[in-house]
Design an enzyme around this catalytic site. Structure first.
Site, PDB file in Angstrom:
ATOM      1  N   GLY A   1      29.732   9.352  37.651  1.00 31.67           N
ATOM      2  CA  GLY A   1      29.235   8.675  36.455  1.00 31.67           C
ATOM      3  C   GLY A   1      29.973   9.104  35.203  1.00 31.67           C
ATOM      4  O   GLY A   1      29.684   8.632  34.112  1.00 31.67           O
ATOM      5  N   CYS A   2      30.940  10.008  35.365  1.00 28.82           N
ATOM      6  CA  CYS A   2      31.780  10.444  34.246  1.00 28.82           C
ATOM      7  C   CYS A   2      33.154   9.811  34.409  1.00 28.82           C
ATOM      8  O   CYS A   2      33.688   9.763  35.508  1.00 28.82           O
ATOM      9  CB  CYS A   2      31.966  11.961  34.260  1.00 28.82           C
ATOM     10  SG  CYS A   2      30.495  12.895  33.909  1.00 28.82           S
ATOM     11  N   GLU A   3      33.726   9.342  33.301  1.00 27.90           N
ATOM     12  CA  GLU A   3      35.099   8.851  33.355  1.00 27.90           C
ATOM     13  C   GLU A   3      36.051  10.009  33.578  1.00 27.90           C
ATOM     14  O   GLU A   3      37.033   9.892  34.286  1.00 27.90           O
ATOM     15  CB  GLU A   3      35.452   8.107  32.068  1.00 27.90           C
ATOM     16  CG  GLU A   3      34.812   6.738  31.986  1.00 27.90           C
ATOM     17  CD  GLU A   3      35.233   5.974  30.741  1.00 27.90           C
ATOM     18  OE1 GLU A   3      36.122   6.432  29.999  1.00 27.90           O
ATOM     19  OE2 GLU A   3      34.656   4.896  30.517  1.00 27.90           O
TER      20      GLU A   3
END
Length: 135
Positions: free
Chosen positions: A50-52
């Site tokens: 869910g993190c770039e």
């Protein structure tokens, strides 16, 4: 809920900062203080989805209090994660569930600098902390 000591320190320093440029420098400094995560911890099982940016997170429980360690290659995210760790390290699982991420970064004067993708990424980190604490 009272703040952990590191969080109180961060809040005082950031609230005394004169403007965004000084807060940006402080953010980088907090990121540099983030202890290095052992290379063996940088595995898929510890990666926050869910993190770039790539963020790895590990947790340990000490006498009912959670301690988290994290690593990321992105400088700005490292500072934001360091401030998140300052806010949550030493909390019980119940206290961890009560952390309001948006309010914390707002108090630090950083909420306007959180792009939607960064806010989503930090929320993913906090959510993962909650998952680890509820196991």
């Amino acid at each position: 809920m009272s703040l952990p000591e590191d969080a109180s320190t961060a809040l005082q320093v950031f609230q005394e900062a004169a403007g965004w440029e000084q807060r940006a420098r402080l953010l980088m400094q907090w990121g540099e203080r983030l202890p290095a995560l052992d290379h063996s911890a940088k595995v898929e099982a510890n990666r926050v989805h869910g993190c770039e940016s790539q963020v790895w997170l590990v947790a340990s429980l000490d006498q009912g209090r959670w301690q988290f360690a994290a690593a990321t290659d992105a400088r700005l995210i490292r500072g934001l994660v360091a401030l998140l760790l300052a806010r949550v390290n030493g909390l019980s699982a119940q206290e961890l569930r009560e952390v309001d991420l948006a309010d914390w970064f707002n108090q630090l004067g950083l909420s306007r600098q959180l792009s939607p993708s960064r806010a989503n990424g930090l929320n993913a980190v906090l959510q993962r902390m909650g998952e680890l604490a509820s196991v």
